[in-house]
Design an enzyme around this catalytic site. Structure first.
Site, mmCIF file in Angstrom:
data_model
loop_
_atom_site.group_PDB
_atom_site.id
_atom_site.type_symbol
_atom_site.label_atom_id
_atom_site.label_comp_id
_atom_site.label_asym_id
_atom_site.label_seq_id
_atom_site.Cartn_x
_atom_site.Cartn_y
_atom_site.Cartn_z
ATOM 1 N N THR A 189 3.393 -2.546 11.755
ATOM 2 C CA THR A 189 4.785 -2.837 12.091
ATOM 3 C C THR A 189 5.707 -1.626 11.989
ATOM 4 O OG1 THR A 189 5.214 -3.414 9.783
ATOM 5 C CG2 THR A 189 4.570 -5.209 11.249
ATOM 6 N N GLY A 209 -3.976 -3.266 9.385
ATOM 7 C CA GLY A 209 -3.943 -1.953 10.005
ATOM 8 C C GLY A 209 -4.885 -1.051 9.241
ATOM 9 N N HIS A 210 -6.060 -0.827 9.796
ATOM 10 C CA HIS A 210 -7.064 -0.004 9.115
ATOM 11 C C HIS A 210 -7.230 1.310 9.872
ATOM 12 C CE1 HIS A 210 -9.038 -3.810 7.190
ATOM 13 N NE2 HIS A 210 -7.788 -3.638 6.863
ATOM 14 N N ASP A 256 -3.199 -1.936 2.355
ATOM 15 C CA ASP A 256 -2.950 -0.521 2.625
ATOM 16 C C ASP A 256 -3.507 0.395 1.554
ATOM 17 O OD1 ASP A 256 -1.500 -1.270 4.951
ATOM 18 O OD2 ASP A 256 0.158 -1.821 3.631
ATOM 19 N N LYS A 299 -8.660 0.885 2.828
ATOM 20 C CA LYS A 299 -9.940 0.198 3.068
ATOM 21 C C LYS A 299 -10.626 0.713 4.325
ATOM 22 C CE LYS A 299 -7.881 -3.735 3.133
ATOM 23 N NZ LYS A 299 -6.565 -3.314 2.603
HETATM 24 P P1 IMP Z 1 1.391 -12.084 7.491
HETATM 25 O O1 IMP Z 1 -0.010 -11.771 7.077
HETATM 26 O O2 IMP Z 1 1.786 -11.409 8.779
HETATM 27 O O3 IMP Z 1 1.700 -13.539 7.491
HETATM 28 O O4 IMP Z 1 2.359 -11.448 6.382
HETATM 29 C C1 IMP Z 1 2.426 -11.962 5.070
HETATM 30 C C2 IMP Z 1 2.597 -10.839 4.067
HETATM 31 O O5 IMP Z 1 1.429 -10.032 4.033
HETATM 32 C C3 IMP Z 1 3.748 -9.869 4.375
HETATM 33 O O6 IMP Z 1 4.278 -9.408 3.156
HETATM 34 C C4 IMP Z 1 3.055 -8.738 5.085
HETATM 35 O O7 IMP Z 1 3.759 -7.535 4.989
HETATM 36 C C5 IMP Z 1 1.767 -8.680 4.310
HETATM 37 N N1 IMP Z 1 0.660 -8.102 5.066
HETATM 38 C C6 IMP Z 1 -0.050 -8.687 6.053
HETATM 39 N N2 IMP Z 1 -1.007 -7.858 6.490
HETATM 40 C C7 IMP Z 1 -0.910 -6.744 5.766
HETATM 41 C C8 IMP Z 1 -1.668 -5.532 5.728
HETATM 42 O O8 IMP Z 1 -2.639 -5.318 6.438
HETATM 43 N N3 IMP Z 1 -1.253 -4.587 4.828
HETATM 44 C C9 IMP Z 1 -0.214 -4.804 3.992
HETATM 45 N N4 IMP Z 1 0.501 -5.924 3.980
HETATM 46 C C10 IMP Z 1 0.154 -6.886 4.846
HETATM 47 MG MG MG Z 2 -2.989 -1.211 6.371
#
Ligand code: IMP
Ligand code: MG
Length: 418
Positions: free
Chosen positions: A286, A42-43, A15, A18
């Site tokens: 989310t 989430g970009h 976040d 990017k």
């Molecule tokens: P997962 O990638 O869904 O398995 O989540 C693992 C960890 O990475 C968690 O703490 C998520 O909140 C974090 N996470 C995954 N994708 C993102 C993102 O795009 N931005 C920020 N945190 C992320």
């Molecule tokens: Mg993001």
């Protein structure tokens, strides 16, 4: 002359902004590839007042560069379909290309993700529940369904049935539906990207999440299930490392983290709430509130080093406006001893105490930011220049992009990269 592959990576816990930086860098590039992660990302790119959100396609594709999903990603077919349509609706003509080797996230993976989080209880990771970890796990177990497999329905069905047995879970999956969406876009990503480079054109590799969420170099187990660092861009796309161009590390002017895990510079209370509101610090994927904190220099040095960043983009400088003072953690105290090497503190990161340096805040009017965008670096408020100058020196890396507003245009670019 051969073209180069420029890389965009996050230097924190994701976040960082990017999406916007990849969009800026992708202008004039022939292709832009997502190289890891899936629809957990989430970009966002704000263009002329319209907010474009990408979970699966590279945000840089909004600039007209051909969107590529490289082998190291895990493909969420529904998000992919939606975003391809979004791009078309926006008038972007480029035809997406999906690696045959990319693994497909199945409904089963989301179920397993949720079940694992439940079982972990108090030790939950706080995943996005998008099935990312289980999809990568099945890939490593050599059980996964790859995008290329979808073109062979019989083969895919027997793989899916083995997955059900191994996970002890039944699931409904419309493999034919997935095939229809994905098949037209399948191709040889490595061959294509290397030919683009051979012809002298430029490629952008768009990372997701951030360095501190890297499966090997981050705050394991509170990480995502892929390598998020710049080198992973080359592994995933099959572009040889020596074809790299700029390696742009993106960092926010403060820090956020969504999900569980250590966060030494975290702040709580009214200031954290104010920053969260002003910065819109809620997960793009989310909707969860993000944790907020000050910059962490040991962590940033670690990130700059392992990515080999050639330059830094600092985002959301406007969100800090109006604070009297801004803090930056320069080292940690661990059981009374000073530590300034992140990797040394990492096993105990949950109980280190940050040692802060304090900077003067800034409070320009909206008009003054616009002036800086128009007139360049030296028109930034002096306190911002002081902050950025100190960061450049401390991180030993030039800062070439300063983002001062959500709009793509609200960006101050150093002369060299205009
Ligand atoms: P997962 O990638 O869904 O398995 O989540 C693992 C960890 O990475 C968690 O703490 C998520 O909140 C974090 N996470 C995954 N994708 C993102 C993102 O795009 N931005 C920020 N945190 C992320
Ligand atoms: Mg993001």
């Amino acid at each position: 002359m051969s073209g180069k592959a420029d890389v965009v990576v996050g230097l924190q816990w994701g976040d960082e902004g990017k999406g916007k930086v990849s969009y800026l860098l992708s202008r004039g590039a022939e292709a832009v590839a997502r190289f890891q992660g899936g629809a957990n990302a989430g970009h966002t790119v704000m263009l002329n007042g319209v907010r474009h959100k990408f979970n699966m396609l590279p945000a840089g594709s909004l600039a007209g560069a051909r969107p590529v999903i490289a082998a190291g990603c895990v493909l969420d077919v529904e998000a992919f379909r939606r975003e391809v349509e979004h791009l078309r609706g926006f008038g972007v003509q480029a035809f997406p290309l999906v690696s045959r080797a990319v693994h497909v996230v199945l409904p089963l993976h989301r179920m397993v993700d949720g079940r694992l989080e439940e079982l972990r209880g108090g030790a939950a990771i706080g995943t996005t529940l998008r099935g990312i970890g289980p999809a990568y796990a099945d890939k490593m177990l050599r059980l996964g369904v790859r995008a290329g497999d979808l073109a062979e329905p019989g083969h895919t069905a027997s793989k899916a049935s083995l997955l059900q047995k191994i996970h002890g879970m039944g699931f409904e999956v419309d493999l034919e539906g997935l095939r229809k969406v994905v098949e037209p876009f399948l191709g040889d990503v490595s061959g294509y990207l290397n030919e683009v480079l051979d012809s002298g054109l430029r490629v952008v590799l768009e990372g997701a999440q951030g360095t501190l969420l890297d499966i090997d170099h981050g705050t394991y187990p509170y990480v995502t299930s892929s390598n998020t660092v710049a080198a992973a861009g080359f592994v995933s796309t099959g572009i040889p490392v020596q074809r790299h161009g700029r390696i742009v590390g993106v960092m926010k002017a403060y820090t956020t983290r969504v999900g569980e895990g250590p966060f030494p510079t975290e702040i709580t209370g009214p200031l954290a709430e104010a920053l969260r509101e002003r910065g819109g610090e809620y997960g793009t994927t989310t909707g969860r509130p993000r944790r907020v904190g000050w910059l962490d220099i040991p962590a940033l040095k670690h990130a700059c080093r392992i990515n080999g960043v050639t330059e830094i983009a600092v985002t959301k400088l406007d969100i800090l406006s109006g604070l009297d003072e801004i803090r930056v953690c320069v080292r940690y105290l661990l059981d009374g001893s000073e530590v300034d090497v992140f990797a040394e503190a990492l096993p105990w990161l949950g109980r280190v105490e940050p040692v802060y340096e304090v900077f003067r805040g800034w409070k320009p009017s909206a008009g003054e930011w616009v002036q800086a965008v128009r007139h360049g670096w030296d028109a930034l408020p002096p306190q911002v220049c002081e902050y950025l100058g100190w960061l450049e020196k401390t991180l030993n890396t030039p800062i070439t992009i300063a983002s001062v507003g959500e709009e793509a245009g609200m960006t101050v670019l150093r002369e060299s990269i205009r």
